[in-house]
Design an enzyme around this catalytic site. Structure first.
Site, short mmCIF file in Angstrom:
data_model
loop_
_atom_site.label_atom_id
_atom_site.label_comp_id
_atom_site.label_asym_id
_atom_site.label_seq_id
_atom_site.Cartn_x
_atom_site.Cartn_y
_atom_site.Cartn_z
N SER A 56 -5.90 -1.93 4.05
CA SER A 56 -6.01 -3.30 4.50
C SER A 56 -6.14 -3.35 6.03
CB SER A 56 -4.83 -4.13 3.99
OG SER A 56 -5.07 -5.51 4.12
N GLU B 35 -10.36 -7.15 -5.37
CA GLU B 35 -9.68 -7.32 -4.09
C GLU B 35 -9.11 -8.72 -3.88
OE1 GLU B 35 -9.00 -5.43 -1.40
OE2 GLU B 35 -9.84 -3.53 -2.09
N HIS C 167 -6.03 -6.34 -4.51
CA HIS C 167 -5.75 -5.81 -3.18
C HIS C 167 -4.33 -5.28 -3.09
CE1 HIS C 167 -6.48 -5.46 1.13
NE2 HIS C 167 -5.32 -6.07 1.37
#
Length: 496
Positions: A208, A319, A409
């Site tokens: 990330s 995601e 995610h």
């Protein structure tokens, strides 16, 4: 699904994951001394793994100034407890507690190693957390040391306004997080041999915001020679701020401070102002991040990638599926930003292509958001690195039972650390299968760090081999559908 505090942490990479934290808990501990170039450090050996916590890699920083090297010390310095985390803010309900020990004096790292002798591959982990949250102490490198026979390092770096508040009269102020990361990598280069690590075999890995940071480090002259390989998880060379765009965040912070100079207020006042600005929908939901300032970041990283660094890059299949409900970036800021970059006509074309080509059991709008957020930045980074002469590998994390909401995610994090927590999986997940998936992800990272090859075919523009980490793993020709990838043709990645 109503996310618990722990669930938000696991799904946004901002949590105190305590990955592998129970390893060797019953084993006896003993002191172990590392003899660094700066002085001796006292750590602890437990269960066959040596750990040094709270190691300063820079002096306590001056606000809005680059980190300064640590000065040598006499005697033996204790490194048995984590240092303070960076000043930070919650990402949303259930986010990091403000009661966590936070300080501007936060430039510490942690080391896990099988021992102080030898020359093992080194992995340096850069945490995520939307550029405003997280800490190196949220992650445990025990598995990488014990099972992977590597030296694993986690770091803190300055966050929010402390790490990214651009001020034209304070050179480098908008990229202090990046310069902190470079300072940590320099410390590793100079000292990791004392922990049994090979300074010429350093892999930098992050997820990330950590992966996005690496996307920039790959194109920064100041980072050249500090790492040999890079693992970019759910990242890419984004997001982009020009000085003019960054100045809007600066103005908002000053307004939140009642016009006061951000350098003169207390740390808590600046942290509170960061929190207020992060919620400002007018700033798009992502107000703190890197700036192409012509100095620390002289140009967009995709224009000057290091050809000598091998890159392994990938994303999770879904995601955006949770983030779209908890982060303001996805509600308005990201679509609006992309529309401004590509133009109204191109944005309409992208919407049409994704609507028409997405299977009926998937949400095309979420897939398009995922493409904007990490998928296309990952594709562009893979293409640019290959064109620069680097070796590149792609993967996609597809394991549907990785979380109650699927491979979203950050759901891949506990698999990356080979530490599957059953209560974070889908309710009916097969634990044995989950652990097998984790071992494949973990082994791929270790193989890449050790030999520069994770175990599947490298990326080429014609045959875009992508490993799919799933219950039944396999390699496919392209990480996304061709019609969707080609719909992005003509978009300039350096404007993203």
């Amino acid at each position: 699904m109503e996310l618990t505090r722990r669930g938000v942490f696991a799904l946004t990479a901002a949590a105190s994951l305590t990955l592998c934290g129970g390893a060797g808990a019953a084993a006896a501990t003993e002191e172990v001394i590392a003899r660094t170039a700066l002085g001796r450090l006292r750590g602890l050996r437990q269960g066959g793994v040596c750990v040094w916590r709270g190691v300063p890699y820079a002096q306590p920083p001056e606000r809005f100034a680059p980190a300064r090297p640590v000065q040598p010390w006499q005697g033996v310095r204790s490194a048995t407890e984590f240092g303070p985390t960076a000043m930070q803010i919650a990402l949303g309900p259930g986010g990091p507690s403000t009661a966590t020990r936070q300080s501007e004096d936060c430039l510490y790292l942690n080391v896990w190693s099988p021992g102080t002798t030898g020359r093992r591959p080194v992995v340096v982990w850069i945490h995520g957390g939307a550029f405003v949250s997280g800490a190196g102490s949220d992650y445990d490198g025990t598995q990488y040391a014990a099972l992977g026979d590597t030296v694993f390092v986690t770091i803190n770096y300055r966050l929010g306004a402390f790490g990214y508040l651009y001020q034209a009269d304070r050179p480098g102020s908008g990229n202090l997080a990046l310069t902190d990361q470079i300072a940590a990598l320099r410390w590793v280069r100079q000292n990791i041999a004392a922990f049994g690590g090979d300074p010429d075999a350093v892999t930098v890995m992050g997820e990330s915001a950590g992966g996005m940071s690496i996307g920039y480090l790959l194109g920064m002259p100041a980072a050249r020679g500090l790492f040999r390989r890079a693992v970019v998880q759910s990242g890419g060379a984004r997001p982009l701020f020009t000085p003019e765009q960054a100045a809007k965040t600066t103005a908002a912070v000053r307004e939140a401070l009642g016009g006061a100079d951000p350098k003169s207020v207390t740390a808590e006042q600046l942290r509170t102002a960061s929190a207020a600005v992060a919620k400002d929908s007018a700033l798009g939901g992502e107000p703190f991040h890197q700036v192409v300032d012509g100095g620390v970041v002289p140009a967009h990283p995709l224009e000057q990638l290091d050809s000598q660094v091998d890159v392994m890059i990938g994303t999770c299949r879904d995601e955006s599926n949770v983030l779209a409900r908890i982060l303001p970036l996805f509600a308005k800021g990201l679509p609006q930003h992309v529309k401004e970059v590509v133009g109204t006509a191109k944005w309409a074309q992208l919407q049409r292509v994704y609507r028409d080509s997405t299977p009926s059991d998937r949400d095309w709008e979420l897939d398009l958001l995922s493409a904007c957020f990490t998928v296309m930045p990952s594709v562009w980074l893979a293409e640019a690195a290959h064109n620069a002469g680097a070796r590149v590998w792609q993967y996609r994390f597809d394991y549907a039972d990785a979380s109650p909401t699927g491979p979203v995610h950050a759901a891949d994090l506990m698999f990356t650390f080979n530490s599957v927590e059953p209560d974070l999986l889908a309710p009916k997940a097969d634990l044995a299968v989950a652990r097998a998936v984790a071992r494949r992800v973990f082994d791929g990272v270790v193989a890449f760090a050790r030999d520069g090859n994770p175990g599947w075919a490298a990326f080429e523009p014609v045959r875009r081999c992508t490993m799919l980490f799933d219950a039944e793993p396999g390699v496919r020709e392209d990480r996304i559908e061709r019609v969707q990838r080609e719909a992005w043709r003509g978009v300039r990645p350096t404007h993203f």
